[in-house]
Design an enzyme around this catalytic site. Structure first.
Site, PDB file in Angstrom:
ATOM      1  N   ASN A  57       5.672   2.124   2.130  1.00  0.00           N
ATOM      2  CA  ASN A  57       4.862   1.473   1.089  1.00  0.00           C
ATOM      3  C   ASN A  57       3.900   2.508   0.499  1.00  0.00           C
ATOM      4  O   ASN A  57       2.886   2.835   1.111  1.00  0.00           O
ATOM      5  CB  ASN A  57       4.091   0.299   1.730  1.00  0.00           C
ATOM      6  CG  ASN A  57       3.152  -0.374   0.749  1.00  0.00           C
ATOM      7  OD1 ASN A  57       3.214  -0.141  -0.459  1.00  0.00           O
ATOM      8  ND2 ASN A  57       2.269  -1.220   1.270  1.00  0.00           N
ATOM      9  N   TRP A  58       4.235   2.997  -0.683  1.00  0.00           N
ATOM     10  CA  TRP A  58       3.421   4.048  -1.300  1.00  0.00           C
ATOM     11  C   TRP A  58       2.113   3.507  -1.877  1.00  0.00           C
ATOM     12  O   TRP A  58       1.260   4.289  -2.300  1.00  0.00           O
ATOM     13  CB  TRP A  58       4.205   4.728  -2.422  1.00  0.00           C
ATOM     14  CG  TRP A  58       5.397   5.511  -1.982  1.00  0.00           C
ATOM     15  CD1 TRP A  58       5.883   5.652  -0.704  1.00  0.00           C
ATOM     16  CD2 TRP A  58       6.272   6.277  -2.822  1.00  0.00           C
ATOM     17  NE1 TRP A  58       6.997   6.455  -0.715  1.00  0.00           N
ATOM     18  CE2 TRP A  58       7.263   6.857  -2.000  1.00  0.00           C
ATOM     19  CE3 TRP A  58       6.318   6.524  -4.205  1.00  0.00           C
ATOM     20  CZ2 TRP A  58       8.284   7.663  -2.508  1.00  0.00           C
ATOM     21  CZ3 TRP A  58       7.332   7.326  -4.710  1.00  0.00           C
ATOM     22  CH2 TRP A  58       8.300   7.890  -3.866  1.00  0.00           C
ATOM     23  N   LYS A  59       2.009   2.179  -1.952  1.00  0.00           N
ATOM     24  CA  LYS A  59       0.824   1.553  -2.571  1.00  0.00           C
ATOM     25  C   LYS A  59       0.636   2.117  -3.989  1.00  0.00           C
ATOM     26  O   LYS A  59       1.640   2.358  -4.669  1.00  0.00           O
ATOM     27  CB  LYS A  59      -0.403   1.728  -1.667  1.00  0.00           C
ATOM     28  CG  LYS A  59      -0.111   1.241  -0.242  1.00  0.00           C
ATOM     29  CD  LYS A  59      -1.314   1.076   0.624  1.00  0.00           C
ATOM     30  CE  LYS A  59      -0.891   0.546   1.994  1.00  0.00           C
ATOM     31  NZ  LYS A  59      -1.999   0.340   2.905  1.00  0.00           N
ATOM     32  N   HIS A  78       1.221  -8.778   0.838  1.00  0.00           N
ATOM     33  CA  HIS A  78       0.474  -7.724   1.530  1.00  0.00           C
ATOM     34  C   HIS A  78      -1.016  -8.072   1.551  1.00  0.00           C
ATOM     35  O   HIS A  78      -1.544  -8.620   0.580  1.00  0.00           O
ATOM     36  CB  HIS A  78       0.709  -6.367   0.848  1.00  0.00           C
ATOM     37  CG  HIS A  78       0.213  -5.229   1.667  1.00  0.00           C
ATOM     38  ND1 HIS A  78      -1.108  -4.889   1.705  1.00  0.00           N
ATOM     39  CD2 HIS A  78       0.846  -4.384   2.517  1.00  0.00           C
ATOM     40  CE1 HIS A  78      -1.268  -3.870   2.544  1.00  0.00           C
ATOM     41  NE2 HIS A  78      -0.093  -3.546   3.044  1.00  0.00           N
ATOM     42  N   GLU A  91       1.313  -7.449  10.404  1.00  0.00           N
ATOM     43  CA  GLU A  91       0.402  -6.440   9.865  1.00  0.00           C
ATOM     44  C   GLU A  91      -1.051  -6.834  10.111  1.00  0.00           C
ATOM     45  O   GLU A  91      -1.703  -7.407   9.220  1.00  0.00           O
ATOM     46  CB  GLU A  91       0.613  -6.344   8.345  1.00  0.00           C
ATOM     47  CG  GLU A  91       1.821  -5.570   7.931  1.00  0.00           C
ATOM     48  CD  GLU A  91       1.424  -4.409   7.027  1.00  0.00           C
ATOM     49  OE1 GLU A  91       1.940  -3.311   7.225  1.00  0.00           O
ATOM     50  OE2 GLU A  91       0.571  -4.602   6.141  1.00  0.00           O
ATOM     51  N   SER A 143      -1.300   1.632  10.561  1.00  0.00           N
ATOM     52  CA  SER A 143      -1.535   2.981  11.098  1.00  0.00           C
ATOM     53  C   SER A 143      -0.326   3.551  11.839  1.00  0.00           C
ATOM     54  O   SER A 143      -0.470   4.208  12.866  1.00  0.00           O
ATOM     55  CB  SER A 143      -2.767   2.996  12.016  1.00  0.00           C
ATOM     56  OG  SER A 143      -3.913   2.617  11.297  1.00  0.00           O
ATOM     57  N   GLY A 157       2.245   2.978   5.566  1.00  0.00           N
ATOM     58  CA  GLY A 157       1.442   3.192   4.359  1.00  0.00           C
ATOM     59  C   GLY A 157       1.120   4.659   4.174  1.00  0.00           C
ATOM     60  O   GLY A 157       1.943   5.444   3.686  1.00  0.00           O
TER      61      GLY A 157
HETATM   62  P1  PGA Z   1      -1.112   2.209   6.859  1.00  0.00           P
HETATM   63  O1  PGA Z   1      -0.737   1.016   5.863  1.00  0.00           O
HETATM   64  O2  PGA Z   1       0.180   2.699   7.441  1.00  0.00           O
HETATM   65  O3  PGA Z   1      -1.791   3.240   5.999  1.00  0.00           O
HETATM   66  O4  PGA Z   1      -2.011   1.637   7.895  1.00  0.00           O
HETATM   67  C1  PGA Z   1       0.128   0.008   6.260  1.00  0.00           C
HETATM   68  C2  PGA Z   1       0.163  -1.065   5.226  1.00  0.00           C
HETATM   69  O5  PGA Z   1      -0.859  -1.340   4.572  1.00  0.00           O
HETATM   70  O6  PGA Z   1       1.220  -1.672   5.014  1.00  0.00           O
END
Ligand code: PGA
Length: 241
Positions: free
Chosen positions: A8-10, A86, A156, A205, A226
């Site tokens: 997930n590149w956001k 999300h 999550e 994380s 992420g």
């Molecule tokens: P993160 O994000 O791996 O940076 O904790 C995960 C997510 O928001 O799906």
């Protein structure tokens, strides 16, 4: 079965050329890349091994919905997956379970694979499980899944997402318990048959150091990544899984 590694590149990166470079670098079997909408078509043309997902979609097919993108549009450009619900969208865009449910229905109606995020802000275990149960009930009660529908549900915990005060990931014990709880609640609502077409994954994380431990946890069939999905050193290590 190969685990699903969902990237997930956001809202990253800023330019198309960076996005293409990152996608070519991340083009590995078992990876599902979820870039921002504007880069999807160009990335689709480059991918040979990885699959493509979107980070959101709207539940209507077409019409007067300024700024929205339908599941149909995403399917037509070669997206197979859609991240739904999300926690960042719940927080920043005030998405609620009704919205999430509508999005889920629109995705399954056209046989796309929804990646439904279930997560609580609660760190207290009992409160977290109560919240999870409630979310699952509101989203999945009476959802009609056909034999061909596949589903991904991501545990999550909001407090474990890397941008939330660097708390670190959830412990393996906690993940195992929550994933088991999610699975049991899902089976009650969608039945064993549909659950057999469902993968439960973990997100929060995840990085190249901890990912193998997560993938060993009973009931965990993949991860939602992420921050690490934007880091080439990390991506390289993930591709050896
Ligand atoms: P993160 O994000 O791996 O940076 O904790 C995960 C997510 O928001 O799906």
């Amino acid at each position: 079965m190969k685990p699903s590694i969902i990237m997930n590149w956001k809202m990253n990166p800023e330019t198309l050329s960076e996005a293409i470079e990152l996608s070519v670098f991340s083009d590995k079997k078992g990876f599902i890349l979820c870039p921002p909408f504007v880069f999807l078509s160009s990335i689709k043309e480059k991918l040979k091994n990885a699959e493509l997902g979107a980070q959101n979609s709207f539940w209507e097919k077409e019409g007067a919905f300024t700024g929205e993108i339908s599941s149909q549009m995403l399917k037509k450009i070669g997206c197979k997956y859609i991240i739904i619900g999300h926690s960042e969208r719940r927080k920043n865009l005030k998405e609620d379970e009704k919205d999430i449910r509508n999005k889920l229905e629109s995705a399954i109606n056209i046989n796309m694979i929804p990646i439904v995020c279930i997560g609580s802000k609660e760190r207290n275990e009992a409160k977290e499980l109560k919240d999870i149960k409630n979310q699952i009930k509101k989203i999945f009660s009476d959802i009609k899944l056909s034999n061909s529908n596949k589903l991904i549900v991501a545990y999550e915990p909001v407090w474990a997402i890397s941008t939330n005060k660097k708390n670190g990931s959830a412990s393996s014990g906690r993940i195992e318990k929550s994933v088991d709880f999610i699975s049991k609640n899902l089976i009650e609502l969608i039945g064993e048959k549909s659950f057999n077409q469902t993968k439960v994954i973990y997100g929060g994380s995840v990085n190249s150091e901890n990912v193998s431990n997560f993938l060993k946890i009973k009931g965990v069939s993949g991860v939602l990544v992420g921050a690490a999905s934007l880091n080439k050193k990390e991506i390289k290590k993930f591709s050896n899984l």
